[in-house]
Design an enzyme around this catalytic site. Structure first.
Site, PDB file in Angstrom:
ATOM      1  NE  ARG A 104      -8.523  -7.910 -26.251  1.00 26.06           N
ATOM      2  CZ  ARG A 104      -7.640  -7.117 -26.832  1.00 26.06           C
ATOM      3  NH1 ARG A 104      -7.829  -6.737 -28.082  1.00 26.06           N
ATOM      4  NH2 ARG A 104      -6.591  -6.682 -26.174  1.00 26.06           N
ATOM      5  CB  THR A 108     -11.548 -16.603 -27.680  1.00 30.15           C
ATOM      6  OG1 THR A 108     -12.264 -15.663 -26.847  1.00 30.15           O
ATOM      7  CG2 THR A 108     -11.634 -17.995 -27.050  1.00 30.15           C
ATOM      8  CG  ASP A 200      -5.726  -1.796 -21.490  1.00 29.79           C
ATOM      9  OD1 ASP A 200      -6.523  -0.981 -20.982  1.00 29.79           O
ATOM     10  OD2 ASP A 200      -5.986  -3.000 -21.639  1.00 29.79           O
ATOM     11  CG  ASP A 203      -4.636  -1.544 -17.870  1.00 32.14           C
ATOM     12  OD1 ASP A 203      -5.591  -1.742 -17.094  1.00 32.14           O
ATOM     13  OD2 ASP A 203      -3.999  -2.465 -18.404  1.00 32.14           O
TER      14      ASP A 203
END
Length: 209
Positions: A104, A108, A200, A203
């Site tokens: 990602r 944006t 996340d 992670d």
């Protein structure tokens, strides 16, 4: 319109609650994701086609059921999707595994492709795309578009936690792809993370920041 399946089995909900906890470390997070993927796999594969086969039990001959010739492919979206592969392989050890790499863009928030390696006969297989988080839906939608461009016609999406925004995008972009999740959360925050979510997933899975 595709169907959204929320698999809310008590065992799945219990394990997901532990995964959400900020104090759960990577080792337990990995194990729980593996276990939930296997439990969800029962529902995702519920409609696999069956053929009649002739076998002989210790007592007599009989007509039994076996999964038909069209086989499975499991396609994790790198990297967090890797944590869901082994759970499904425990159910269907003969499934082939492909990989799609998307990240990602931090500015944006749009997905960018960096890797794609698929089984040679991917267009003939029932495909299960796996990724723990369905946030904006951008990565999942792009991955499925890539698969359709390769000739895939029977695709399912299996995620752990979804946001309404991601579900809506998937259903708009791919109305022929059913979505399987364990929980539909409240919303996305300003950084496009699911709320309440679990952070996340990549992670937490691999112990990175």
């Amino acid at each position: 319109m595709s169907t959204l399946h929320i698999i809310d089995h008590p065992l799945i909900q219990h394990k997901l609650s532990i995964m959400r906890d900020v104090n759960t470390g990577s080792k337990d997070f990995r194990q729980l994701l593996d276990e939930i993927a296997m439990l969800m796999g029962y529902e995702v594969t519920r409609d696999l086609p069956l053929d009649d086969i002739e076998i002989e039990t210790p007592i007599t001959k009989m007509t039994a059921k076996a999964i038909s010739g069209r086989k499975l492919a499991i396609i994790p979206i790198l990297r967090a999707g890797l944590g869901m592969v082994d759970g499904l392989l425990n159910l269907v050890p003969v499934a082939k595994v492909g990989h799609i790499g998307l990240y990602r863009d931090p500015e944006t928030h749009l997905p960018v492709e960096y890797y794609c390696k698929l089984p040679f006969d991917i267009e003939e297989r029932i495909v299960i795309v796996v990724d723990p988080m369905l946030a904006t839906g951008g990565s999942a939608s792009d991955a499925i578009t890539m698969l359709k461009n390769k000739g895939c016609t029977n695709i399912k999406l299996m995620c752990l936690v979804g946001a309404p925004e991601g579900v809506a995008k998937m259903q708009e972009d791919h109305p022929d792809v059913d979505i399987f999740i364990a929980a539909l959360d409240e919303k996305l925050n300003d950084h496009k993370y699911i709320v309440p979510g679990l952070g996340d997933a990549g992670d937490r899975l691999f112990g990175t920041k």
